[in-house]
Design a protein around this motif. Structure first.
Motif, short mmCIF file in Angstrom:
data_model
loop_
_atom_site.label_atom_id
_atom_site.label_comp_id
_atom_site.label_asym_id
_atom_site.label_seq_id
_atom_site.Cartn_x
_atom_site.Cartn_y
_atom_site.Cartn_z
N CYS A 21 0.86 -1.18 0.00
CA CYS A 21 0.00 0.00 0.00
C CYS A 21 0.90 1.23 0.00
N ALA A 22 0.97 1.90 -1.11
CA ALA A 22 1.78 3.11 -1.23
C ALA A 22 0.94 4.32 -0.85
N VAL A 23 1.48 5.13 0.05
CA VAL A 23 0.74 6.28 0.58
C VAL A 23 1.41 7.57 0.16
N SER A 24 0.61 8.51 -0.30
CA SER A 24 1.16 9.81 -0.68
C SER A 24 0.27 10.92 -0.15
N GLY A 25 0.83 12.09 -0.04
CA GLY A 25 0.05 13.25 0.35
C GLY A 25 0.04 13.58 1.82
#
Length: 126
Positions: A21-25
């Motif tokens: 799960c790649a998380v950005s922001g």
């Protein structure tokens, strides 16, 4: 905030998969993250969570059922990514797996989590 889950697919009984799960922001390292799953016709259920310091949490003993000891959550703060290692997979593990970020309540409550990914489908064949 965006969460992008990946790594699902078709696997035989007894096989393994690692979901990502790649998380950005947001500042990834400051928040807890979790995995839930939802099988067709069933409620979304808690699978695992990991807090900002890396402490893992899993369903209470009475609820672990078939997941006990087979699923492991981890995080890589340098990559802004949360993982779910799934081993000895069974047909009953077939579900769409969702990652979540930032909790405002108990880890095992769906309503505690603010942000959700789109889900990745895991199918375990018998």
């Amino acid at each position: 905030v965006q969460l992008q889950a990946s790594g699902g697919g078709l696997v035989q009984t007894g096989g393994s998969l690692r979901l990502s799960c790649a998380v950005s922001g947001r500042i990834f390292s400051s928040y807890a993250h979790a995995w839930f799953r939802q099988a067709p016709g069933k409620e979304r259920e808690f699978v695992a969570a990991i807090d900002w310091s890396g402490v893992e949490a899993y369903p209470a003993d009475s609820m672990k059922g078939s997941m006990k000891g087979r699923f492991i959550i981890s995080r890589d703060n340098a990559k802004n990514t949360v993982y779910l290692e799934m081993n000895s997979l069974k047909p009953e593990d077939t579900a769409t797996y969702y990652c979540a970020a930032e909790n405002s309540g108990p880890f095992d409550s769906r309503s505690s989590w603010v942000y959700w990914g789109q889900g990745t489908l895991v199918t375990v064949s018998s």
